[in-house]
Write an enzyme that holds these catalytic residues in place. Structure first.
Site, PDB file in Angstrom:
ATOM      1  N   SER A   1       0.789  -1.230   0.000  1.00 43.28           N
ATOM      2  CA  SER A   1       0.000   0.000   0.000  1.00 43.28           C
ATOM      3  C   SER A   1       0.820   1.278   0.000  1.00 43.28           C
ATOM      4  O   SER A   1       0.324   2.320  -0.425  1.00 43.28           O
ATOM      5  CB  SER A   1      -0.948   0.011   1.206  1.00 43.28           C
ATOM      6  OG  SER A   1      -0.221  -0.035   2.418  1.00 43.28           O
TER       7      SER A   1
ATOM      8  N   LYS B   1     -12.168   0.107  -0.920  1.00 42.85           N
ATOM      9  CA  LYS B   1     -11.268   0.834  -1.804  1.00 42.85           C
ATOM     10  C   LYS B   1     -11.882   0.868  -3.213  1.00 42.85           C
ATOM     11  O   LYS B   1     -12.798   1.637  -3.466  1.00 42.85           O
ATOM     12  CB  LYS B   1      -9.871   0.215  -1.743  1.00 42.85           C
ATOM     13  CG  LYS B   1      -9.230   0.420  -0.365  1.00 42.85           C
ATOM     14  CD  LYS B   1      -7.853  -0.126  -0.280  1.00 42.85           C
ATOM     15  CE  LYS B   1      -7.160   0.267   1.023  1.00 42.85           C
ATOM     16  NZ  LYS B   1      -7.832  -0.220   2.241  1.00 42.85           N
TER      17      LYS B   1
ATOM     18  N   HIS C   1      -5.482  -3.645  -2.102  1.00 40.09           N
ATOM     19  CA  HIS C   1      -5.220  -2.651  -3.145  1.00 40.09           C
ATOM     20  C   HIS C   1      -5.153  -3.266  -4.536  1.00 40.09           C
ATOM     21  O   HIS C   1      -4.820  -2.575  -5.500  1.00 40.09           O
ATOM     22  CB  HIS C   1      -3.929  -1.894  -2.844  1.00 40.09           C
ATOM     23  CG  HIS C   1      -4.080  -0.855  -1.776  1.00 40.09           C
ATOM     24  ND1 HIS C   1      -4.568   0.410  -2.017  1.00 40.09           N
ATOM     25  CD2 HIS C   1      -3.827  -0.911  -0.443  1.00 40.09           C
ATOM     26  CE1 HIS C   1      -4.595   1.099  -0.891  1.00 40.09           C
ATOM     27  NE2 HIS C   1      -4.156   0.319   0.075  1.00 40.09           N
TER      28      HIS C   1
END
Length: 391
Positions: free
Chosen positions: A180, A239, A208
């Site tokens: 990340s 996300k 991610h």
């Protein structure tokens, strides 16, 4: 109130070093531009990779679910908080991830804690990349298993740890899919081969990578054509998916075990109907609108190339996470402040989130940005970088 003097001293030291930061309230929706203190800024700090937080279909699904089922569920999943929509979404997510089953938790953080604290015992060992996410680190702290750390994406170091762990009942190797802070991708094919060679389980945190890598955003496992060879996939729904929550994608037996033993699952109220419905709609959008991922990657290349041409250090990023590495924490925050004045919101990140002397401004582009916005951001980086002597 007396008693917190030691905390106040530490906070004062952070202020003197230029490392103290206040929360920044956003006064608009989470789009490619946001409003902060009445100023419109280009947003380069959110995880809203595909712009799904404001996608019309997502908003409609959330609104309709709240109208039909209420604002909350009123219970944990194991008592009276499992709605039919929860299980329908988990079946859809399992099909999307090409796994037997999934289980949804309140966050990606709690998903990692649930797996690591419940599946391992003192007879086992967990082997973790040194730069894994804080939620993995905290999950490891909760387990009674032995633990070993291997050097970041260093396969020789991993193999040494595996060789030294053959006496344990089970060996679980844990890695982020995309890291990340640096934006690099784990060498998953090599990790899988080593795990198969030494009879180890493998767990990948795709927070991610979900919605970013793989076919239709299925993640790093699909990106490397490793479906069926990774035992546990953990990810987030907050996300690229654009809402809230975390998931564990694995076998039916892992799902069943975590329902009975995973404390974050057992003792947390289930997701509100609006959250579940919006997450479910996000999977439909990933299947139906792959052009969003294509746009994300076009924008990624544009900004990354521009920063590198200006002379900024962007580390080893391979993804939409592109750090501008400064080194000094105070200077990274000063760069962030200069960018705000130029109309760009890109947060500085310093120790302890990243190691000392590796502070950076971390940028993340989205599918909603256009090249004019990104060029404006590059112009702001150029001016601020030259003023501060970074480039």
């Amino acid at each position: 109130m007396q008693g917190f003097e030691h905390i106040e001293e530490e906070l004062n030291a952070m202020k003197e070093e230029g490392l103290f930061r206040s929360l920044v309230p956003i006064e608009s929706d989470q789009g490619p531009k946001v409003t902060i203190d009445g100023q419109e800024l280009i947003q380069l700090s959110s995880n809203n990779y595909l712009g799904l937080t404001t996608h019309p279909k997502m908003k409609q699904a959330a609104s309709e679910a709240a109208d039909a089922y209420g604002a909350g569920t009123g219970s944990v999943r194991t008592i009276a908080g499992t709605f039919s929509m929860h299980e329908a979404f988990e079946r859809k997510l399992a099909e999307f991830k090409h796994t037997e089953a999934t289980l949804v938790l309140q966050s990606g953080f709690t998903a990692n804690q649930a797996v690591l604290s419940s599946l391992l015992s003192k007879e086992d060992v967990v082997i973790s990349d040194e730069l894994n996410h804080a939620s993995i680190i905290d999950g490891i702290r909760l387990t009674k298993a032995a633990r070993k750390i291997y050097r970041h994406v260093d396969m020789a170091s991993l193999e040494e740890a595996l060789k030294a762990s053959q006496s344990y009942r089970k060996r679980l190797v844990v890695t982020d899919g995309v890291f990340s802070m640096d934006g690099n991708i784990a060498p998953l094919p090599e990790i899988v081969e080593l795990c198969e060679k030494y009879d180890a389980l493998i767990m990948v945190d795709d927070a991610h990578a979900s919605g970013v890598l793989g076919r239709n955003g299925r993640g790093t496992v699909d990106h490397f054509d490793l479906n069926g060879r990774v035992h546990i996939q953990v990810g987030t729904l907050s996300k690229a998916i654009g809402v809230l929550g975390g998931y564990i994608a694995s076998t039916q037996s892992v799902r069943d075990y975590l329902i009975h033993k995973g404390r974050p699952f057992l003792f947390s109220t289930s997701h509100p109907p609006a959250v579940t419905a919006a997450c479910s709609k996000a999977i439909d959008i990933l299947n139906d609108e792959p052009e969003l991922i294509e746009k994300l990657w076009n924008n990624t290349r544009f900004l990354k190339d521009g920063l590198e041409k200006l002379g900024f250090d962007t580390g080893k990023s391979e993804t939409p996470i592109t750090p501008v590495v400064v080194g000094d924490g105070a200077k990274a925050h000063e760069l962030s402040d200069r960018l705000v004045k130029a109309g760009v919101f890109a947060q500085g990140i310093a120790f302890p989130t990243v190691p000392k002397d590796s502070a950076r401004v971390r940028t993340i582009v989205t599918a909603e940005h256009d090249e004019a916005m990104l060029q404006q951001a590059l112009d702001a980086f150029e001016e601020a970088g030259k003023d501060l002597g970074i480039i």
